[in-house]
Scaffold this motif. Structure first.
Motif, PDB file in Angstrom:
ATOM      1  N   GLN A   1     -12.079  -1.418  -8.286  1.00  0.00           N
ATOM      2  CA  GLN A   1     -13.309  -1.493  -9.088  1.00  0.00           C
ATOM      3  C   GLN A   1     -14.210  -0.259  -8.919  1.00  0.00           C
ATOM      4  O   GLN A   1     -14.741   0.277  -9.898  1.00  0.00           O
ATOM      5  CB  GLN A   1     -14.093  -2.755  -8.732  1.00  0.00           C
ATOM      6  CG  GLN A   1     -15.204  -3.012  -9.728  1.00  0.00           C
ATOM      7  CD  GLN A   1     -16.018  -4.245  -9.375  1.00  0.00           C
ATOM      8  OE1 GLN A   1     -15.658  -4.993  -8.460  1.00  0.00           O
ATOM      9  NE2 GLN A   1     -17.092  -4.461 -10.085  1.00  0.00           N
TER      10      GLN A   1
ATOM     11  N   GLU B   1     -15.037   2.208 -12.033  1.00  0.00           N
ATOM     12  CA  GLU B   1     -16.406   2.363 -12.556  1.00  0.00           C
ATOM     13  C   GLU B   1     -16.880   3.804 -12.447  1.00  0.00           C
ATOM     14  O   GLU B   1     -17.602   4.296 -13.314  1.00  0.00           O
ATOM     15  CB  GLU B   1     -17.357   1.399 -11.837  1.00  0.00           C
ATOM     16  CG  GLU B   1     -17.126  -0.018 -12.319  1.00  0.00           C
ATOM     17  CD  GLU B   1     -17.956  -1.054 -11.570  1.00  0.00           C
ATOM     18  OE1 GLU B   1     -18.726  -0.658 -10.672  1.00  0.00           O
ATOM     19  OE2 GLU B   1     -17.813  -2.240 -11.893  1.00  0.00           O
TER      20      GLU B   1
ATOM     21  N   ARG C   1     -15.342   5.752 -15.276  1.00  0.00           N
ATOM     22  CA  ARG C   1     -15.941   5.332 -16.541  1.00  0.00           C
ATOM     23  C   ARG C   1     -17.293   6.015 -16.786  1.00  0.00           C
ATOM     24  O   ARG C   1     -17.605   6.397 -17.908  1.00  0.00           O
ATOM     25  CB  ARG C   1     -16.114   3.817 -16.524  1.00  0.00           C
ATOM     26  CG  ARG C   1     -16.690   3.269 -17.778  1.00  0.00           C
ATOM     27  CD  ARG C   1     -16.813   1.767 -17.685  1.00  0.00           C
ATOM     28  NE  ARG C   1     -15.986   1.149 -18.691  1.00  0.00           N
ATOM     29  CZ  ARG C   1     -15.718  -0.144 -18.745  1.00  0.00           C
ATOM     30  NH1 ARG C   1     -16.178  -0.959 -17.838  1.00  0.00           N
ATOM     31  NH2 ARG C   1     -14.989  -0.625 -19.702  1.00  0.00           N
ATOM     32  N   ARG C   2     -18.053   6.183 -15.699  1.00  0.00           N
ATOM     33  CA  ARG C   2     -19.370   6.822 -15.845  1.00  0.00           C
ATOM     34  C   ARG C   2     -19.272   8.247 -16.375  1.00  0.00           C
ATOM     35  O   ARG C   2     -20.204   8.760 -16.958  1.00  0.00           O
ATOM     36  CB  ARG C   2     -20.086   6.864 -14.481  1.00  0.00           C
ATOM     37  CG  ARG C   2     -20.835   5.591 -14.150  1.00  0.00           C
ATOM     38  CD  ARG C   2     -21.887   5.837 -13.078  1.00  0.00           C
ATOM     39  NE  ARG C   2     -21.339   6.266 -11.800  1.00  0.00           N
ATOM     40  CZ  ARG C   2     -20.803   5.444 -10.897  1.00  0.00           C
ATOM     41  NH1 ARG C   2     -20.742   4.141 -11.131  1.00  0.00           N
ATOM     42  NH2 ARG C   2     -20.333   5.908  -9.761  1.00  0.00           N
TER      43      ARG C   2
END
Ligand SMILES: Cc1cc2nc3c(=O)[nH]c(=O)nc-3n(C[C@H](O)[C@H](O)[C@H](O)COP(=O)(O)O)c2cc1C
Length: 325
Positions: free
Chosen positions: A181, A185, A188-189
């Protein structure tokens, strides 16, 4: 041209050339400072741009800064100075990664004997598209092996069996990254676009997944449904180059970045495209397995995929002004 003619316009060009370098997720983890008294441009790590989950020891950051330093060195020479590059020039300041001193006028005979890769800085983009089956010419392979060696880095050309093994490890890394995770994440940022965006990767620069499932490109689409692209058939026999160093210290990571950028600009000069497969290097056990024991005790720093195909889409950059200071 003498060092006294280093005006604001030239400084801006030097820094713009440096920031055109590739960086992990296009984080651009660098800051530049001019020391007018010594005619030196310094590059520091921008720790607010670290990737804490995916690059906790800053190895990828050092590779990125090494690539920027290669461009800076080229740009200094292009503007007529002799560049003198030092890695980690001040042990008391670990964030100061590189200094490039403008050491007087560059002998014209030296400029005449070296290929000027400066123009390629602006043409190079990562290309995550499928490549054709056309093999790279032998002389270019020889040239990139030599280019890496000049920077103190090994460049190996794995055969088909070894390539399959390396891609298998990259698949494993990709699967782990997608199910982690924090890493998911973080990636993705950095996928972002729109007016006023000066870093990160815009969706149009991402590539499709491989329909045949043998080329594990970084799977940004699984992370970001808006960036999803239909699968395409990639080349059956990807042409990889493996960059490796004898040791695994910050200076080795910087050298790997210098070598990486040297290789990428030579490829660009010959209309050869490249994408990077870094996923397996980000997992300690998989990175260990990337080593080819036949090459001796080395540390793999990067897998580079080379071939003929579409030029990649440009990605944004911060201005030279905002990278200075
Ligand atoms: C250390 C490092 C690791 C990278 N890893 C990957 C990767 O695993 N997959 C990928 O598609 N691109 C990778 N890249 C490429 C960057 O995403 C790319 O350089 C950046 O988005 C800027 O785009 P450009 O190369 O087109 O200028 C990496 C670059 C560096 C320097």
């Amino acid at each position: 041209m003498t060092p006294t003619t280093l005006d604001a316009a030239v400084l801006e060009d030097l820094v713009s050339a440096a920031v055109a370098a590739p960086s992990m997720h296009n984080t651009q983890p660098w800051r530049f400072r001019l020391r007018p008294d010594t005619h030196t441009v310094e590059i520091r790590a921008a720790l607010d741009r670290e990737l804490r989950a995916e690059d906790p020891d800053g190895r990828g950051l050092h590779l990125s800064v090494g690539a920027a330093a290669f461009n800076l060195r080229l740009a200094v020479a292009h503007h007529g100075w002799e560049p003198v590059l030092r890695l980690l020039p001040d042990g008391r300041e670990p964030q100061l990664l590189v200094s490039v001193r403008l050491a007087g006028r560059r002998p014209p005979e030296r400029a005449a004997t070296e290929p000027d890769l400066y123009q390629q800085i602006w043409r190079r983009h990562t290309s995550r598209s499928p490549f054709s089956a056309r093999p790279l010419p032998g002389p270019l392979w020889t040239e990139i092996v030599d280019a890496a060696r000049v920077e103190g880095v090994h460049l190996h050309l794995p055969d088909q069996d070894e390539t399959r093994r390396l891609l298998g490890l990259t698949y494993e890394a990709e699967a782990r990254t997608i199910s982690d995770q924090d890493r998911r994440e973080e990636s993705r940022r950095w996928v972002r676009s729109g007016a006023g965006t000066h870093d990160g990767i815009p969706p149009e620069a991402l590539g499709p997944p491989d329909a045949a499932g043998h080329l594990p490109t970084r799977d940004f689409s699984a992370l970001l449904p808006a960036a999803w692209q239909p699968a395409k058939v990639f080349e059956q026999h990807p042409q990889l180059a493996v960059l490796a160093t004898d040791h695994d210290r910050p200076a080795d990571w910087l050298r790997a970045g210098l070598a990486l950028q040297h290789v990428l600009l030579l490829a660009t000069r010959d209309q050869v495209r490249a994408s990077l497969l870094h996923q397996a290097v980000e997992w300690a056990d998989l990175r260990w397995m990337l080593r080819d024991p036949r090459q001796g005790p080395e540390h793999v720093q990067m897998l580079v995929r080379l071939g003929y195909g579409p030029e990649g889409a440009p990605t944004p950059r911060r201005t030279a002004g905002s990278a200075l200071g």
